[in-house]
Motif scaffolding. Structure first.
Motif: not given
Ligand code: 6R9
Length: 644
Positions: A473-489
């Protein structure tokens, strides 16, 4: 593109953990039966509770989760220290080579174990508990490894901040993860100069309230102010502590460390790695990619402030019972032969460095290298950025005397360890290619729409399956983790890198395709440099792009629009460079600043970075479609006033 191929040498295949046939077999096994494969591999670690659950993950939004070995428990410091004591307690764990060639130490596993236990006890005495965050801001001295391992011993989560970062950058990283305790030194040494670490800490802590305790290693003996009640001498703290401390059994998915890295948006991300999967990945890749055996001296030149220092200066080698060399200095001090002198002095077997260092040394001529013997060397490695074939060939011909294999290892802070790399006993080498995926790594090449491209092709690099060393995860920002790495594809991990795959299935990384630039192998977000620039009172707007740079790989090119009435001159240019160094650190220093009355924008106000990149690269004849620009005249002005 170089066409050369260097076949696996028979002697490398003969001694290797993994030869060509084994590579094919293990790769197929890991792809077809990941749970069986990783269950067997997990046996290389000592578990207090062996895992029965292996991979458990989904990259889909509805069910997004990543877990490995979730019901297992283990301790990282016990795996890196205690389990080696019976068989090789007196072997050297760390060879420390100071900045000054006269400074050095060798630390055995037994000594390291005692030091780690003492510091772990001292941390507990200061109230640090399992799950608490500890920031480490140290030079490359053995205490950095001791601090990392002491945290893992009691289940504290370390966050190392590179000693080259400014007080502001340090403060942001402390605040983001809410550290209670900080470990630093009076000063660091680099290339004969001193780095005022403790003074930087004092400045940073003026803005942070979470830190109540600072441990200060007396390294140079330089003068520092100690704040009563907050600051304690490291030596005093550990002198009072017992040399044994039970290792806390940690869940495999308990946090191990946070490491901040740059992304395409302004704020650095706190990349979180967990205990079991990370350690397994670091240990297994270290053994396989470097074909490592205990007794060999392994030298990774990376600072522990970067992920390469985490995985291959500390965790991988120590988990494997190896001897790791920690170097405080720089490649060109006292002279350009330092790397090769250190290799001879300590009989280094495996040397792992970054292309930027090689390019810088290559310019100084071969004599610096050839005056050394280097006969202890068996294998060379490269990491951090694409290695251009010229640098590869020089590394091979001059450093390796035309004999030694080079492993060009592609990976990221996010991946925890090496992902695509040759194996010395298995993979024929092509200069400039990171070559083949490691076991369990499923690379795909996709186009902008996410269509998977087959065969020889070029596109963006994604990974279709999870692997144990993946960040969680991204510390304190699980949504940013998902958005950054798993939404482009959708359903895939996007690396941010472009790639070419040739007809032999070799991968050639072409560099970042997002707004991250790679300066001397260090990631800089263009947005970070931009926000530092616009924080200056005279700056109205800034846009930053990468530009080709002979030594650094990429340099930083900044377009700056000044406030009305402010004149852009040489003095202001220097002031802005100093400003950015102060705001972020020397690695973020712009290489070129162009004052621009306007920036090329679309009618909706988006800066057209594509055009700015082309101008910075000097490709002014190939600006492409400029018809969507709000004001095309802006571009002519930029081209006419380009800084070269
Ligand atoms: C380990 C590390 C990651 C980015 C990565 C890529 C570039 C790293 C490379 C390479 C080509 C290699 N990169 N190794 N590019 N060939 N062998 O460097 O992590 O600091 O997170 O940087 O570095 O662009 O995406 P990190």
């Amino acid at each position: 593109m170089s066409q050369a191929i260097y076949p696996v040498r028979p002697e490398d295949a003969a001694r290797a953990h993994v030869d060509a046939a084994a590579y094919e077999r293990l790769y197929a096994e890991a792809a077809q039966d990941p749970d069986g494969f990783w269950r067997r591999q997990a046996e290389r670690l000592d578990w207090t509770t062996p895992p029965t659950q292996i991979g458990d993950w989904s990259f889909d939004e509805a069910d997004f989760h990543i877990k490995w070995f979730a019901d297992g428990a283990l301790n990282v410091s016990a795996n890196c220290l205690d389990r080696h004591l019976a068989t090789r307690g007196d072997d050297t764990a760390i060879i420390w080579e100071g900045d000054d060639p006269a400074d050095g130490r060798r630390i055995s596993y037994r000594e390291l174990h005692a030091d780690v236990c003492r510091l772990a006890n001292a941390l507990k005495a200061k109230g640090v508990a399992k799950g608490d965050r500890v920031t480490i801001y140290l030079p490359m001295i053995p205490e950095a490894a001791v601090a990392m391992l002491a945290c893992t011993r009691i289940g504290a989560v370390h966050s190392i901040v590179f000693g080259g970062f400014s007080p502001d950058a340090l403060a942001n990283r402390i605040q983001d993860c809410d550290s209670r305790l900080l470990i630093t030194a009076d000063e660091g040494r680099r290339g004969g100069k001193r780095v005022p670490l403790k003074a930087n800490v004092d400045a940073a802590l003026a803005h942070c309230t979470s830190v109540d305790t600072v441990l200060v290693v007396r390294h140079t003996g330089g003068e520092v102010t100690m704040q009563p009640g907050r600051d304690t001498d490291y030596a005093e703290a550990i002198a009072a502590a017992a040399p044994d401390c039970p290792a806390e059994p940690m869940g495999a998915e308990d946090p191990l460390f946070i490491l901040y890295t740059s992304g395409s948006t302004g704020k650095p991300k706190g990349v979180l790695h967990t205990t079991g999967g990370y350690l397994l990945w670091a240990a297994y890749t270290h053994e396989t990619v470097f074909d490592y055996r205990p007794g060999e001296v392994f030298w990774c030149t990376a600072d522990v402030g970067w992920v390469t220092g985490h995985s291959y200066t500390v965790y991988g080698p120590l988990a494997n019972g190896g001897t790791t060399l920690m170097f405080e200095g720089v490649p060109n001090w006292p002279d350009h032969g330092r790397f090769w002198d250190v290799i001879d002095k300590h009989k280094v077997d495996i040397f792992y460095t970054a292309p930027t260092a090689l390019r810088a040394l290559m310019r100084e001529g071969d004599d610096w290298v050839t005056r050394s013997s280097r006969k202890s060397l068996r294998l060379l490695g490269s990491v951090g950025e694409p290695i251009n074939p010229e640098a590869w060939e020089w590394y091979h011909r001059v450093v390796g005397e035309g004999k030694l294999p080079i492993v060009d290892t592609w990976w990221q802070t996010e991946t925890g360890g090496i992902m695509i790399s040759p194996l010395p006993g298995a993979t024929d080498l092509k200069p400039g290619s990171a070559s083949k995926p490691f076991f369990g790594v499923l690379p795909q090449v996709v186009d902008a729409e996410g269509v998977v491209l087959e065969g020889a092709t070029e596109g963006n690099l994604v990974l279709a399956a999870s692997w144990p060393g993946q960040m969680r995860t991204v510390w304190n920002d699980h949504d940013r983790f998902f958005q950054t790495y798993f939404t482009t594809y959708k359903g895939k991990y996007f690396t941010g890198d472009g790639v070419r795959r040739d007809a032999d299935g070799y991968y050639w990384i072409t560099g970042r395709v997002d707004d991250v630039i790679n300066v001397s192998g260090h990631r800089m977000g263009t947005a970070e440099v931009e926000s530092a620039l616009v924080a200056h009172a005279k700056v109205a707007e800034a846009a930053v792009v990468g530009m080709p740079h002979d030594v650094k790989g990429q340099g930083i090119y900044a377009y700056v629009t000044l406030n009305a009435g402010v004149e852009g001159d040489e003095a202001l240019r220097k002031e802005l460079v100093q400003w950015v160094r102060r705001e972020i650190g020397p690695i973020a220093s712009p290489d070129a600043i162009q004052f621009a009355p306007g920036l090329p924008k679309t009618r909706s106000g988006k800066i057209m970075r594509r055009i700015l990149r082309k101008i910075a690269e000097g490709e002014v004849g190939a600006l492409g479609d400029t018809s969507t620009l709000a004001d095309p005249a802006v571009v002519d002005h930029l081209v006419a006033n380009r800084v070269s």
